[in-house]
Scaffold this motif. Structure first.
Motif, PDB file in Angstrom:
ATOM      1  N   LYS A 151       0.520  -1.323   0.079  1.00 56.13           N
ATOM      2  CA  LYS A 151      -0.115  -0.173  -0.079  1.00 56.13           C
ATOM      3  C   LYS A 151       0.807   0.822   0.229  1.00 56.13           C
ATOM      4  O   LYS A 151       1.566   1.268   1.086  1.00 56.13           O
ATOM      5  CB  LYS A 151      -1.139  -0.121   0.893  1.00 56.13           C
ATOM      6  N   GLY A 152       0.623   1.584  -0.406  1.00 54.42           N
ATOM      7  CA  GLY A 152       1.426   3.825  -0.412  1.00 54.42           C
ATOM      8  C   GLY A 152       1.774   3.241  -2.384  1.00 54.42           C
ATOM      9  O   GLY A 152       0.965   3.617  -3.841  1.00 54.42           O
ATOM     10  N   LYS A 153       2.794   3.944  -2.480  1.00 56.53           N
ATOM     11  CA  LYS A 153       3.259   4.213  -3.989  1.00 56.53           C
ATOM     12  C   LYS A 153       3.134   3.003  -5.027  1.00 56.53           C
ATOM     13  O   LYS A 153       3.006   3.459  -6.275  1.00 56.53           O
ATOM     14  CB  LYS A 153       4.834   4.536  -3.916  1.00 56.53           C
ATOM     15  N   GLN A 154       3.597   1.507  -4.770  1.00 63.74           N
ATOM     16  CA  GLN A 154       3.429   1.050  -5.227  1.00 63.74           C
ATOM     17  C   GLN A 154       2.249   0.321  -6.075  1.00 63.74           C
ATOM     18  O   GLN A 154       1.759   0.585  -7.057  1.00 63.74           O
ATOM     19  CB  GLN A 154       4.244  -0.703  -4.489  1.00 63.74           C
ATOM     20  N   HIS A 155       1.330   0.381  -5.072  1.00 65.72           N
ATOM     21  CA  HIS A 155       0.167   0.804  -5.424  1.00 65.72           C
ATOM     22  C   HIS A 155      -1.120   1.101  -5.809  1.00 65.72           C
ATOM     23  O   HIS A 155      -1.471   1.565  -6.956  1.00 65.72           O
ATOM     24  CB  HIS A 155      -0.839   0.249  -4.391  1.00 65.72           C
ATOM     25  N   PHE A 156      -0.641   2.629  -5.833  1.00 62.17           N
ATOM     26  CA  PHE A 156      -0.693   3.900  -6.245  1.00 62.17           C
ATOM     27  C   PHE A 156      -0.004   4.101  -8.208  1.00 62.17           C
ATOM     28  O   PHE A 156      -1.190   4.456  -8.847  1.00 62.17           O
ATOM     29  CB  PHE A 156      -0.093   5.196  -6.013  1.00 62.17           C
ATOM     30  N   GLU A 157       0.621   3.556  -8.170  1.00 54.85           N
ATOM     31  CA  GLU A 157       1.704   3.321  -9.235  1.00 54.85           C
ATOM     32  C   GLU A 157       1.217   2.681 -10.594  1.00 54.85           C
ATOM     33  O   GLU A 157       0.368   2.723 -11.247  1.00 54.85           O
ATOM     34  CB  GLU A 157       3.038   3.425  -9.562  1.00 54.85           C
ATOM     35  N   GLY A 162      -8.267   6.663   3.665  1.00 57.60           N
ATOM     36  CA  GLY A 162      -8.074   5.547   4.845  1.00 57.60           C
ATOM     37  C   GLY A 162      -8.199   6.157   5.550  1.00 57.60           C
ATOM     38  O   GLY A 162      -9.169   7.294   6.071  1.00 57.60           O
ATOM     39  N   ASP A 163      -8.143   5.122   7.106  1.00 60.87           N
ATOM     40  CA  ASP A 163      -8.716   5.657   8.361  1.00 60.87           C
ATOM     41  C   ASP A 163      -7.311   6.321   9.285  1.00 60.87           C
ATOM     42  O   ASP A 163      -7.763   6.576  10.688  1.00 60.87           O
ATOM     43  CB  ASP A 163      -9.886   4.940   9.071  1.00 60.87           C
ATOM     44  N   SER A 164      -5.780   6.267   8.748  1.00 61.68           N
ATOM     45  CA  SER A 164      -4.969   6.594   8.979  1.00 61.68           C
ATOM     46  C   SER A 164      -4.261   7.542   9.017  1.00 61.68           C
ATOM     47  O   SER A 164      -4.140   8.136   7.897  1.00 61.68           O
ATOM     48  CB  SER A 164      -4.148   4.993   9.541  1.00 61.68           C
ATOM     49  N   LEU A 165      -3.675   8.436   9.568  1.00 62.60           N
ATOM     50  CA  LEU A 165      -2.100   8.550   9.376  1.00 62.60           C
ATOM     51  C   LEU A 165      -1.825   8.510   8.491  1.00 62.60           C
ATOM     52  O   LEU A 165      -0.928   9.384   7.899  1.00 62.60           O
ATOM     53  CB  LEU A 165      -1.890   9.575  10.361  1.00 62.60           C
ATOM     54  N   LYS A 166      -1.309   7.136   8.835  1.00 61.32           N
ATOM     55  CA  LYS A 166      -0.211   6.863   7.915  1.00 61.32           C
ATOM     56  C   LYS A 166      -0.594   6.580   6.782  1.00 61.32           C
ATOM     57  O   LYS A 166       0.012   6.522   5.642  1.00 61.32           O
ATOM     58  CB  LYS A 166       0.443   5.518   8.197  1.00 61.32           C
ATOM     59  N   ASP A 167      -1.947   6.205   6.648  1.00 62.12           N
ATOM     60  CA  ASP A 167      -2.379   6.450   4.968  1.00 62.12           C
ATOM     61  C   ASP A 167      -2.756   7.961   4.679  1.00 62.12           C
ATOM     62  O   ASP A 167      -2.280   7.967   3.558  1.00 62.12           O
ATOM     63  CB  ASP A 167      -3.953   5.946   5.360  1.00 62.12           C
ATOM     64  N   LYS A 170       1.056   8.644   3.513  1.00 59.26           N
ATOM     65  CA  LYS A 170       1.639   7.355   1.876  1.00 59.26           C
ATOM     66  C   LYS A 170       0.384   8.324   1.052  1.00 59.26           C
ATOM     67  O   LYS A 170       0.903   8.517  -0.073  1.00 59.26           O
ATOM     68  CB  LYS A 170       0.737   6.180   1.654  1.00 59.26           C
ATOM     69  N   ALA A 171      -0.912   8.673   0.724  1.00 55.11           N
ATOM     70  CA  ALA A 171      -1.212  10.250  -0.208  1.00 55.11           C
ATOM     71  C   ALA A 171      -0.485  11.225  -0.207  1.00 55.11           C
ATOM     72  O   ALA A 171      -0.149  11.535  -1.709  1.00 55.11           O
ATOM     73  CB  ALA A 171      -2.661  10.381   0.423  1.00 55.11           C
ATOM     74  N   VAL A 172       0.040  11.916   0.383  1.00 53.96           N
ATOM     75  CA  VAL A 172       0.150  13.431   0.818  1.00 53.96           C
ATOM     76  C   VAL A 172       1.631  12.788  -0.282  1.00 53.96           C
ATOM     77  O   VAL A 172       2.572  14.243  -1.318  1.00 53.96           O
ATOM     78  CB  VAL A 172       0.636  14.116   1.861  1.00 53.96           C
ATOM     79  N   THR A 173       2.555  11.975   0.034  1.00 51.11           N
ATOM     80  CA  THR A 173       3.903  12.392  -0.142  1.00 51.11           C
ATOM     81  C   THR A 173       4.276  11.774  -1.171  1.00 51.11           C
ATOM     82  O   THR A 173       5.003  12.332  -1.966  1.00 51.11           O
ATOM     83  CB  THR A 173       4.778  11.516   0.754  1.00 51.11           C
ATOM     84  N   ASN A 174       3.056  11.228  -1.786  1.00 49.84           N
ATOM     85  CA  ASN A 174       2.933  10.782  -3.344  1.00 49.84           C
ATOM     86  C   ASN A 174       2.582  11.360  -4.557  1.00 49.84           C
ATOM     87  O   ASN A 174       1.881  11.050  -5.436  1.00 49.84           O
ATOM     88  CB  ASN A 174       2.061   9.266  -3.741  1.00 49.84           C
ATOM     89  N   ASP A 175       1.543  12.589  -3.911  1.00 55.00           N
ATOM     90  CA  ASP A 175       0.632  13.480  -4.636  1.00 55.00           C
ATOM     91  C   ASP A 175      -0.906  13.059  -4.745  1.00 55.00           C
ATOM     92  O   ASP A 175      -0.876  13.224  -6.618  1.00 55.00           O
ATOM     93  CB  ASP A 175       1.119  14.305  -5.462  1.00 55.00           C
ATOM     94  N   ILE A 176      -1.055  12.246  -4.603  1.00 53.26           N
ATOM     95  CA  ILE A 176      -2.552  11.397  -4.579  1.00 53.26           C
ATOM     96  C   ILE A 176      -3.347  12.633  -3.595  1.00 53.26           C
ATOM     97  O   ILE A 176      -3.517  12.857  -2.340  1.00 53.26           O
ATOM     98  CB  ILE A 176      -2.609   9.992  -4.186  1.00 53.26           C
ATOM     99  N   LYS A 177      -4.503  13.017  -4.119  1.00 49.88           N
ATOM    100  CA  LYS A 177      -5.283  12.738  -3.138  1.00 49.88           C
ATOM    101  C   LYS A 177      -5.835  12.042  -2.083  1.00 49.88           C
ATOM    102  O   LYS A 177      -5.950  10.574  -1.938  1.00 49.88           O
ATOM    103  CB  LYS A 177      -6.747  13.456  -3.535  1.00 49.88           C
ATOM    104  N   PHE A 178      -6.866  12.619  -1.083  1.00 52.49           N
ATOM    105  CA  PHE A 178      -6.461  12.059  -0.016  1.00 52.49           C
ATOM    106  C   PHE A 178      -8.089  12.416   0.383  1.00 52.49           C
ATOM    107  O   PHE A 178      -8.208  13.636   1.151  1.00 52.49           O
ATOM    108  CB  PHE A 178      -5.641  12.252   1.322  1.00 52.49           C
ATOM    109  N   ILE A 179      -8.886  11.914   1.553  1.00 48.54           N
ATOM    110  CA  ILE A 179     -10.221  11.729   1.803  1.00 48.54           C
ATOM    111  C   ILE A 179      -9.798  11.328   3.279  1.00 48.54           C
ATOM    112  O   ILE A 179      -9.984   9.709   3.291  1.00 48.54           O
ATOM    113  CB  ILE A 179     -11.142  11.676   1.615  1.00 48.54           C
TER     114      ILE A 179
END
Length: 215
Positions: A141-147, A164-169, A172-181
């Motif tokens: 989960k994170g960069k590999q899944h997003f790509e 996602g429901d966690s700060l780690k989620d 992962k989104a923010v550091t990969n420039d993916i929108k997050f809810i």
């Protein structure tokens, strides 16, 4: 706030299925068993604080370099299976996922559960997703899944939103420039916004239906 997106990728534990409290109990017990100086409550809290990555990675955050981390992780993964397969998708989850797909969104799962476990669970539940991704060595989960999702569906980064429901989620989104809810529950709205002021938070999955727009 409305988010325009083409694809929604969902975290699993704590987001689509209410497993986090049970997993936290298992983690607390396992850590306390190996480290009596860490109380069950403290170990449980540390598990929740670091949730969003595989448990063996959480242990390296909580107890970096400890020689029993691999043993603790193996016990945790084996013990959690019973609770994992006792869980089910709620009516709300079934409705929201089905409605999003009916509206034309690409809808997928991004989980740190092993691939075979997440596939078995979803096959048993009979809920349809466009893609289901679990943990494999070097693919998480994170960069590999997003790509992978972006390439598989011929998307741009801006077309994808991670829920996602966690700060780690969120990280992962923010550091990969993916929108997050952020789905509040494991963490509060204030906790999400304190660390990531620009994100959108929701109190229930049904709120997604009014805050995402297909483009």
């Amino acid at each position: 706030m409305t988010i325009k997106t083409k694809a929604l990728l969902f975290d699993f534990d704590g987001t689509l299925v209410d497993t986090m409290e049970g997993f936290a109990d298992i983690a607390g017990e396992v850590i306390h068993r190996f480290h009596p100086e860490i109380s069950f409550d403290e170990a449980r809290r540390k598990y929740l604080e670091t949730s969003g990555v595989p448990f063996f990675q959480q242990l390296e955050i909580i107890l970096p370099g400890n020689p029993t981390n691999s043993q603790k992780a193996a016990i945790f993964e084996e013990t959690k299976k019973d609770g994992f397969f006792r869980s089910t998708f709620s009516d709300e989850v079934r409705y929201v996922i089905t409605e999003l797909r009916n509206r034309g969104f690409i809808v997928g799962v991004s989980s740190n559960n092993f691939q075979y476990l997440i596939e078995q669970f979803i096959a048993r539940e009979g809920l349809q997703f466009d893609i289901v991704l679990g943990f494999q060595d070097g693919f998480e989960k994170g960069k590999q899944h997003f790509e992978y999702v972006i390439k598989h569906f011929n998307l741009q980064k801006d077309d994808l939103t991670f829920v996602g429901d966690s700060l780690k989620d969120a990280e992962k989104a923010v550091t990969n420039d993916i929108k997050f809810i952020g789905l509040c529950g494991t963490f509060t709205k204030d906790q999400f916004l304190h660390k990531y002021p620009g994100i959108v938070t929701i109190e229930s999955l049904k709120e997604l239906l009014s805050c995402v727009q297909l483009y």
